[in-house]
Design an enzyme around this catalytic site. Structure first.
Site, PDB file in Angstrom:
ATOM      1  N   GLN A  99     -11.137  82.146 -60.787  1.00 10.25           N
ATOM      2  CA  GLN A  99      -9.964  82.826 -60.008  1.00 10.25           C
ATOM      3  C   GLN A  99      -9.153  83.654 -61.146  1.00 10.25           C
ATOM      4  O   GLN A  99      -8.458  83.048 -62.203  1.00 10.25           O
ATOM      5  CB  GLN A  99      -8.725  81.928 -59.426  1.00 10.25           C
ATOM      6  CG  GLN A  99      -9.667  81.071 -58.329  1.00 10.25           C
ATOM      7  CD  GLN A  99      -9.213  79.783 -58.123  1.00 10.25           C
ATOM      8  OE1 GLN A  99      -8.881  78.992 -59.124  1.00 10.25           O
ATOM      9  NE2 GLN A  99      -8.839  79.094 -57.014  1.00 10.25           N
TER      10      GLN A  99
ATOM     11  N   ARG B 248     -18.611  84.695 -59.181  1.00 13.64           N
ATOM     12  CA  ARG B 248     -18.036  85.235 -58.189  1.00 13.64           C
ATOM     13  C   ARG B 248     -16.492  85.424 -58.643  1.00 13.64           C
ATOM     14  O   ARG B 248     -15.861  84.365 -58.657  1.00 13.64           O
ATOM     15  CB  ARG B 248     -18.008  84.804 -56.987  1.00 13.64           C
ATOM     16  CG  ARG B 248     -17.229  85.384 -55.624  1.00 13.64           C
ATOM     17  CD  ARG B 248     -16.499  84.649 -54.724  1.00 13.64           C
ATOM     18  NE  ARG B 248     -17.661  83.832 -54.053  1.00 13.64           N
ATOM     19  CZ  ARG B 248     -17.592  82.470 -53.132  1.00 13.64           C
ATOM     20  NH1 ARG B 248     -16.646  82.052 -53.348  1.00 13.64           N
ATOM     21  NH2 ARG B 248     -18.568  82.286 -52.425  1.00 13.64           N
TER      22      ARG B 248
ATOM     23  N   ASP C  71     -17.369  77.356 -54.046  1.00 13.62           N
ATOM     24  CA  ASP C  71     -16.328  78.076 -53.917  1.00 13.62           C
ATOM     25  C   ASP C  71     -15.294  77.217 -55.147  1.00 13.62           C
ATOM     26  O   ASP C  71     -15.352  76.330 -55.543  1.00 13.62           O
ATOM     27  CB  ASP C  71     -15.397  77.737 -52.779  1.00 13.62           C
ATOM     28  CG  ASP C  71     -16.038  78.593 -51.439  1.00 13.62           C
ATOM     29  OD1 ASP C  71     -16.705  79.293 -51.764  1.00 13.62           O
ATOM     30  OD2 ASP C  71     -15.315  78.376 -50.484  1.00 13.62           O
TER      31      ASP C  71
ATOM     32  N   GLY D 298      -7.789  84.686 -56.319  1.00  8.74           N
ATOM     33  CA  GLY D 298      -7.312  83.270 -56.143  1.00  8.74           C
ATOM     34  C   GLY D 298      -6.053  83.273 -54.816  1.00  8.74           C
ATOM     35  O   GLY D 298      -5.484  84.315 -54.604  1.00  8.74           O
ATOM     36  N   ALA D 299      -6.657  82.110 -54.051  1.00  9.17           N
ATOM     37  CA  ALA D 299      -5.972  82.134 -52.872  1.00  9.17           C
ATOM     38  C   ALA D 299      -4.777  81.137 -52.707  1.00  9.17           C
ATOM     39  O   ALA D 299      -4.428  81.049 -51.534  1.00  9.17           O
ATOM     40  CB  ALA D 299      -6.995  81.936 -51.927  1.00  9.17           C
TER      41      ALA D 299
HETATM   42  C1  LIG Z   1     -16.256  86.676 -50.983  1.00 11.54           C
HETATM   43  C2  LIG Z   1     -15.036  86.127 -51.215  1.00 11.54           C
HETATM   44  C3  LIG Z   1     -14.874  84.669 -51.493  1.00 11.54           C
HETATM   45  C4  LIG Z   1     -13.765  84.216 -51.946  1.00 11.54           C
HETATM   46  N1  LIG Z   1     -13.788  83.079 -52.462  1.00 11.54           N
HETATM   47  C5  LIG Z   1     -12.534  82.304 -52.906  1.00 11.54           C
HETATM   48  C6  LIG Z   1     -12.615  81.179 -53.323  1.00 11.54           C
HETATM   49  O1  LIG Z   1     -13.657  80.410 -53.553  1.00 11.54           O
HETATM   50  N2  LIG Z   1     -11.329  80.611 -53.936  1.00 11.54           N
HETATM   51  C7  LIG Z   1     -10.093  81.281 -54.073  1.00 11.54           C
HETATM   52  O2  LIG Z   1      -9.184  80.846 -54.348  1.00 11.54           O
HETATM   53  N3  LIG Z   1     -10.281  82.700 -53.353  1.00 11.54           N
HETATM   54  C8  LIG Z   1     -11.376  83.096 -52.829  1.00 11.54           C
HETATM   55  N4  LIG Z   1     -11.174  84.422 -52.137  1.00 11.54           N
HETATM   56  C9  LIG Z   1     -10.021  84.742 -51.846  1.00 11.54           C
HETATM   57  C10 LIG Z   1      -9.376  85.629 -52.976  1.00 11.54           C
HETATM   58  O3  LIG Z   1      -8.705  84.806 -54.115  1.00 11.54           O
HETATM   59  C11 LIG Z   1      -8.194  86.461 -52.359  1.00 11.54           C
HETATM   60  O4  LIG Z   1      -7.129  85.633 -51.825  1.00 11.54           O
HETATM   61  C12 LIG Z   1      -8.749  87.572 -51.552  1.00 11.54           C
HETATM   62  O5  LIG Z   1      -9.688  88.144 -51.713  1.00 11.54           O
HETATM   63  C13 LIG Z   1      -7.229  88.661 -51.432  1.00 11.54           C
HETATM   64  O6  LIG Z   1      -7.326  89.273 -52.613  1.00 11.54           O
HETATM   65  P1  LIG Z   1      -7.822  90.659 -52.841  1.00 11.54           P
HETATM   66  O7  LIG Z   1      -8.636  90.599 -54.174  1.00 11.54           O
HETATM   67  O8  LIG Z   1      -8.814  91.294 -51.611  1.00 11.54           O
HETATM   68  O9  LIG Z   1      -6.713  91.653 -53.333  1.00 11.54           O
HETATM   69  P2  LIG Z   1      -5.342  92.036 -52.518  1.00 11.54           P
HETATM   70  O10 LIG Z   1      -4.448  92.607 -53.628  1.00 11.54           O
HETATM   71  O11 LIG Z   1      -4.521  90.668 -51.986  1.00 11.54           O
HETATM   72  O12 LIG Z   1      -5.546  92.867 -51.421  1.00 11.54           O
HETATM   73  C14 LIG Z   1      -6.064  94.135 -51.514  1.00 11.54           C
HETATM   74  C15 LIG Z   1      -6.086  94.875 -50.302  1.00 11.54           C
HETATM   75  O13 LIG Z   1      -6.994  94.289 -49.392  1.00 11.54           O
HETATM   76  C16 LIG Z   1      -6.534  93.885 -47.937  1.00 11.54           C
HETATM   77  N5  LIG Z   1      -6.641  92.661 -47.870  1.00 11.54           N
HETATM   78  C17 LIG Z   1      -6.664  91.855 -48.690  1.00 11.54           C
HETATM   79  N6  LIG Z   1      -6.660  90.268 -48.047  1.00 11.54           N
HETATM   80  C18 LIG Z   1      -6.430  90.632 -46.824  1.00 11.54           C
HETATM   81  C19 LIG Z   1      -6.391  89.757 -45.541  1.00 11.54           C
HETATM   82  N7  LIG Z   1      -6.275  88.645 -45.551  1.00 11.54           N
HETATM   83  N8  LIG Z   1      -6.129  90.466 -44.489  1.00 11.54           N
HETATM   84  C20 LIG Z   1      -6.076  91.767 -44.328  1.00 11.54           C
HETATM   85  N9  LIG Z   1      -6.249  92.588 -45.397  1.00 11.54           N
HETATM   86  C21 LIG Z   1      -6.508  92.051 -46.823  1.00 11.54           C
HETATM   87  C22 LIG Z   1      -5.280  94.714 -47.754  1.00 11.54           C
HETATM   88  O14 LIG Z   1      -5.363  95.947 -47.380  1.00 11.54           O
HETATM   89  C23 LIG Z   1      -4.798  94.559 -49.465  1.00 11.54           C
HETATM   90  O15 LIG Z   1      -3.883  95.729 -49.787  1.00 11.54           O
HETATM   91  C24 LIG Z   1     -12.428  84.936 -51.953  1.00 11.54           C
HETATM   92  C25 LIG Z   1     -12.573  86.294 -51.558  1.00 11.54           C
HETATM   93  C26 LIG Z   1     -13.653  87.094 -51.238  1.00 11.54           C
HETATM   94  C27 LIG Z   1     -13.602  88.426 -51.007  1.00 11.54           C
END
Ligand SMILES: Cc1cc2nc3c(=O)[nH]c(=O)nc-3n(C[C@H](O)[C@H](O)[C@H](O)COP(=O)(O)OP(=O)(O)OC[C@H]3O[C@@H](n4cnc5c(N)ncnc54)[C@H](O)[C@@H]3O)c2cc1C
Length: 306
Positions: A157, A178, A128, A182-183
């Site tokens: 990210q 991957r 991650d 970014g979270a």
């Molecule tokens: C497999 C995987 C591994 C990951 N690993 C990391 C990591 O190592 N480091 C890191 O910083 N981040 C990680 N993330 C989290 C990532 O950075 C995002 O914060 C997260 O995926 C939300 O962004 P999005 O791309 O889905 O887009 P967004 O634009 O945030 O969301 C698009 C749509 O998806 C849906 N959605 C998104 N999030 C949610 C939620 N929590 N609950 C309900 N619906 C939601 C909603 O409908 C939203 O409108 C990971 C995510 C995934 C899928």
């Protein structure tokens, strides 16, 4: 609200108290099948019935002593074995701060190398990406691990300005990558503050990772997003590059966009779902709430007992 939730995710006071409340625990079940390893494995088996692979991660981060990191590494070694015995299409993803990165980078590397060596060659051990101060250390450790074992992958990210350079380097290595948005809570000097810019950068990076040069180098790109508009653009781009659906891989989080997960798998794309489990869920859960403030409604509903 996003910033407030991300600040809350780092509060030790809240982390110790929040999990005691039933309404918090009930809301968490939307995003994780349970706290036990057996819950995660059972969910992985159910997803496999729909041709959906899984990536398993035991929740935890920033551990403070070596014994704890040793315990986490042992947990993942045992998990590897349980995945093998159950014959599941599951991989593992680790956080370096859970394997002792804050204590000693060499010690952390030894754990990653051991886990990678025990990962079957056809599978990937994922790493991650955490907050920005860890990016250099994570990529350095990743590069060293990959020189030893090819089956390791790393997360990058799209919200960070630097990521385009990191992706170019990773492509040249033929790495497994991957891509996520970014979270964490990052300053505007390091990360795009506007969501639209993050989305645009994500698309540019996805194009690099799925482009001809990356394919020639043997890159495995996992497009990890729930953003359906972006997913459609990426599918269209991949098709225009002549990629077959089974050469394009998406990853999502457990419990989010379930219908889209099934739809992509049915259309022949490679689909993986990341399942988190374990009792240390508070910071991770706050990040999930921050990603979609509408999730606060579920929390509120559980609070009021509906
Ligand atoms: C497999 C995987 C591994 C990951 N690993 C990391 C990591 O190592 N480091 C890191 O910083 N981040 C990680 N993330 C989290 C990532 O950075 C995002 O914060 C997260 O995926 C939300 O962004 P999005 O791309 O889905 O887009 P967004 O634009 O945030 O969301 C698009 C749509 O998806 C849906 N959605 C998104 N999030 C949610 C939620 N929590 N609950 C309900 N619906 C939601 C909603 O409908 C939203 O409108 C990971 C995510 C995934 C899928």
């Amino acid at each position: 609200m996003r910033r407030g939730l991300l600040v809350a995710s780092q509060s030790q006071w809240l982390r110790e108290r929040a999990p005691r409340y039933g309404f918090m625990r009930r809301t968490v079940t939307r995003f994780m099948p349970g706290e036990e390893t057996s819950d995660a494995l059972a969910a992985a088996a159910r997803l496999a019935e729909n041709r959906i692979a899984t990536v398993l991660t035991h929740l935890g981060e920033n551990i403070a002593d070596r014994g704890e990191a040793d315990g986490v590494a042992q947990h993942y070694l045992d998990l590897n074995e349980r995945i093998r015995v159950a014959n599941l299409p599951a991989e593992i993803s680790v956080k370096l701060t859970q394997l002792g990165l804050d204590l000693d980078a060499k010690f952390c590397f030894a754990h990653v190398a051991q886990l990678a060596e025990r990962t079957p060659p056809e599978k990937t051990l994922w790493i991650d990406m955490e907050q920005s101060p860890y990016v250099d250390a994570t990529l350095d450790l990743y590069q060293r691990a990959r020189e030893r074992c090819r089956n390791v992958g790393v997360c990058v990210q799209a919200y960070l300005y630097r990521t385009v350079q990191d992706v170019e380097r990773l492509i040249a290595m033929g790495a497994s990558v991957r891509l996520v948005k970014g979270a964490y809570n990052e300053p505007a000097e390091l990360a795009f503050p506007k969501k639209k810019d993050v989305d645009d950068n994500y698309f540019q990076l996805a194009k690099l990772l799925l482009g001809a040069e990356a394919r020639r180098a043997g890159v495995r790109a996992a497009i990890a997003t729930h953003d359906r508009a972006l997913i459609q653009r990426i599918c269209d781009f991949a098709a225009s590059e002549g990629a077959r659906n089974e050469q394009v891989e998406f990853q999502m989080l457990y419990g989010i966009q379930r219908a889209e997960q099934i739809r992509l798998a049915q259309h022949g794309y490679r689909m993986g779902v990341l399942i988190s489990y374990g009792s240390y869920w508070f910071p991770w859960f706050m990040r999930r709430l921050a990603e979609r403030p509408a999730n606060m409604l579920f929390l509120a509903r559980n609070f009021f007992g509906n």
